[in-house]
Design a protein around this motif. Structure first.
Motif, PDB file in Angstrom:
ATOM      1  N   ARG A 162     -37.892  79.890  18.860  1.00 40.57           N
ATOM      2  CA  ARG A 162     -36.982  79.089  19.672  1.00 40.57           C
ATOM      3  C   ARG A 162     -37.527  77.681  19.894  1.00 40.57           C
ATOM      4  NH1 ARG A 162     -36.208  83.415  24.573  1.00 40.57           N
ATOM      5  NH2 ARG A 162     -34.469  84.622  23.694  1.00 40.57           N
ATOM      6  N   ALA A 163     -36.623  76.788  20.248  1.00 38.07           N
ATOM      7  CA  ALA A 163     -37.003  75.521  20.859  1.00 38.07           C
ATOM      8  C   ALA A 163     -36.857  75.706  22.366  1.00 38.07           C
ATOM      9  CB  ALA A 163     -36.119  74.389  20.374  1.00 38.07           C
ATOM     10  N   ARG A 203     -31.148  65.933  14.853  1.00 39.19           N
ATOM     11  CA  ARG A 203     -31.531  65.878  13.439  1.00 39.19           C
ATOM     12  C   ARG A 203     -33.012  66.197  13.263  1.00 39.19           C
ATOM     13  NH1 ARG A 203     -28.299  61.080  13.247  1.00 39.19           N
ATOM     14  NH2 ARG A 203     -30.180  59.783  13.188  1.00 39.19           N
ATOM     15  N   SER A 204     -33.849  65.588  14.107  1.00 38.63           N
ATOM     16  CA  SER A 204     -35.282  65.800  14.008  1.00 38.63           C
ATOM     17  C   SER A 204     -35.656  67.250  14.310  1.00 38.63           C
ATOM     18  CB  SER A 204     -36.015  64.860  14.972  1.00 38.63           C
ATOM     19  OG  SER A 204     -37.405  65.079  14.930  1.00 38.63           O
ATOM     20  N   GLU A 210     -36.391  73.910  10.378  1.00 39.98           N
ATOM     21  CA  GLU A 210     -36.116  74.335   9.001  1.00 39.98           C
ATOM     22  C   GLU A 210     -37.370  74.242   8.128  1.00 39.98           C
ATOM     23  OE1 GLU A 210     -32.886  71.855   7.831  1.00 39.98           O
ATOM     24  OE2 GLU A 210     -31.343  73.203   8.674  1.00 39.98           O
ATOM     25  N   ALA A 211     -38.292  73.355   8.525  1.00 39.83           N
ATOM     26  CA  ALA A 211     -39.531  73.196   7.761  1.00 39.83           C
ATOM     27  C   ALA A 211     -40.550  74.285   8.088  1.00 39.83           C
ATOM     28  CB  ALA A 211     -40.133  71.821   8.038  1.00 39.83           C
ATOM     29  N   GLY A 212     -40.216  75.167   9.022  1.00 40.98           N
ATOM     30  CA  GLY A 212     -41.085  76.294   9.291  1.00 40.98           C
ATOM     31  C   GLY A 212     -41.719  76.339  10.660  1.00 40.98           C
ATOM     32  N   ARG A 237     -24.951  71.999  18.470  1.00 38.71           N
ATOM     33  CA  ARG A 237     -25.055  71.022  17.382  1.00 38.71           C
ATOM     34  C   ARG A 237     -25.916  71.515  16.226  1.00 38.71           C
ATOM     35  NH1 ARG A 237     -21.860  66.504  16.719  1.00 38.71           N
ATOM     36  NH2 ARG A 237     -22.968  64.882  15.548  1.00 38.71           N
ATOM     37  N   THR A 238     -26.964  72.292  16.553  1.00 41.46           N
ATOM     38  CA  THR A 238     -27.943  72.671  15.528  1.00 41.46           C
ATOM     39  C   THR A 238     -27.966  74.158  15.197  1.00 41.46           C
ATOM     40  OG1 THR A 238     -29.707  73.057  17.142  1.00 41.46           O
ATOM     41  CG2 THR A 238     -29.435  70.795  16.319  1.00 41.46           C
ATOM     42  N   SER A 239     -27.359  74.982  16.053  1.00 37.24           N
ATOM     43  CA  SER A 239     -27.397  76.449  15.920  1.00 37.24           C
ATOM     44  C   SER A 239     -28.802  77.015  16.117  1.00 37.24           C
ATOM     45  CB  SER A 239     -26.844  76.888  14.548  1.00 37.24           C
ATOM     46  OG  SER A 239     -25.489  76.499  14.410  1.00 37.24           O
ATOM     47  N   ILE A 240     -29.712  76.204  16.654  1.00 38.33           N
ATOM     48  CA  ILE A 240     -31.063  76.667  16.971  1.00 38.33           C
ATOM     49  C   ILE A 240     -31.043  77.374  18.325  1.00 38.33           C
ATOM     50  CG2 ILE A 240     -33.416  75.910  17.516  1.00 38.33           C
ATOM     51  CD1 ILE A 240     -32.925  73.535  15.614  1.00 38.33           C
TER      52      ILE A 240
END
Length: 332
Positions: A162-163, A203-204, A210-212, A237-240
């Motif tokens: 998660r973030a 975006r960041s 996505e980079a892991g 916005r990100t689906s995170i």
């Protein structure tokens, strides 16, 4: 000057009790009487005060909050009530008042000085945003509380990929967010002094995950954005998967750090000495590690600028290089 008084005002801050203890014991050591005023300026207007002895402040140095209590008092900004406060102090034989608090507290103290009651103010606020001082009592403890909380939040964020948004106090100043963010290695730090782009952040963040990355910490000062609203927007916005924690008053309470205990002790003693040496209206603060006494007029002219160098460092150490700068005016 034989009799003094002390009060704590505005928002409580860890280390206020250390300052109170220092004020009381320094005054007694100098052979002076000292009163403790309960509930700040509100208690002053009610003549709610008691004589303080050395035993009155025993065992309080490691306690958060303030044993004298504190309160907001809008009525104190009326001139009639300020004159009443001076009369109450004089009727008690009090010749000088020490105030421990933030910007609103220093304004009240300045009014009393203008009416002939000598005052000295100690900077007590977790935001570290007062004029005339590099440090304020309580800031270091608040920063450490945030760092401790983030260490726990990061563990669970990592376990779930998660973030995490952690909203901290700082409506007008981002010092808690900035200091804690750097200390805990936050990927993003949002402060009111630096406008940021939600789009750039999205975006960041998405690129990083996505980079892991297994987790990402976003420290958000309350004056920069609403943590929950931002979390909902980013998730859509990100689906995170994003969790939001609002730390709130956990930043105010608790045992003060060694630094705040030291700071309160240093400034408390210096405040008493300043009054006894004839100061009639001054802020006792810190400048480059040394105690500094400035008149209220002089203190207003001294304001530490936002530490852009630290913010730049946070960007460089955070969410990595070119895609990590989310400022509105930053590099695309």
């Amino acid at each position: 000057m034989d009799t003094l008084a002390v009060l704590t005002s505005g928002g409580d801050a860890p280390g206020m009790n250390a300052a109170l203890r220092s004020v009381v014991r320094t005054a007694l050591y100098r052979g002076k009487k000292i009163y403790g005023v309960y509930r700040g300026y509100s208690g002053l207007l009610d003549d709610d005060m008691v004589p303080m002895q050395s035993s009155s402040v025993s065992g309080i140095i490691l306690r958060g909050g303030t044993v004298l209590k504190t309160a907001q008092c809008k009525a104190f900004f009326e001139e009639e009530n300020q004159k009443k406060a001076v009369e109450i102090l004089r009727n008690r034989g009090i010749e000088g008042l020490i105030v421990i608090g933030g910007d609103g507290s220093i304004q009240g103290a300045e009014k009393l000085s203008a009416l002939g009651m000598p005052t000295v103010t100690l900077p007590g606020t977790i935001d570290n945003d007062m004029h005339g001082t590099d440090e304020t009592i309580g800031h270091d403890t608040a920063v450490n509380a945030v760092v401790s909380a983030v260490s726990r939040i990061r563990d669970t964020a990592s376990a779930h990929n998660r973030a995490a948004i952690v909203e901290v106090m700082g409506r007008f100043a981002g010092n808690i967010a900035l200091d804690a963010g750097i200390a805990c290695g936050a990927e993003y730090i949002l402060v009111p002094e630096v406008p940021f782009s939600r789009e750039k952040l999205a975006r960041s963040l998405k690129k990083q995950m996505e980079a892991g990355r297994t987790n990402s910490i976003i420290i958000c000062a309350e004056g920069a954005d609403d943590g929950r609203a931002l979390g909902d927007w980013l998730k859509e916005r990100t689906s995170i998967d994003i969790c939001t924690t609002i730390l709130g008053f956990i930043q105010r309470g608790g045992q003060p750090t060694a630094r705040d205990g030291m700071l309160g002790s240093l400034l408390g003693a210096a405040a008493v000495e300043a009054l006894l040496q004839g100061e009639t209206g001054a802020l006792v603060g810190m400048h480059r590690g040394q105690v500094q006494v400035l008149s209220y007029a002089e203190a207003k002219k001294v304001k530490e600028p936002f530490r852009k160098d630290l913010y730049d460092l946070a960007v460089m150490l955070g969410a990595a290089q070119k895609d990590g700068d989310i400022r509105e005016t930053g590099l695309e």
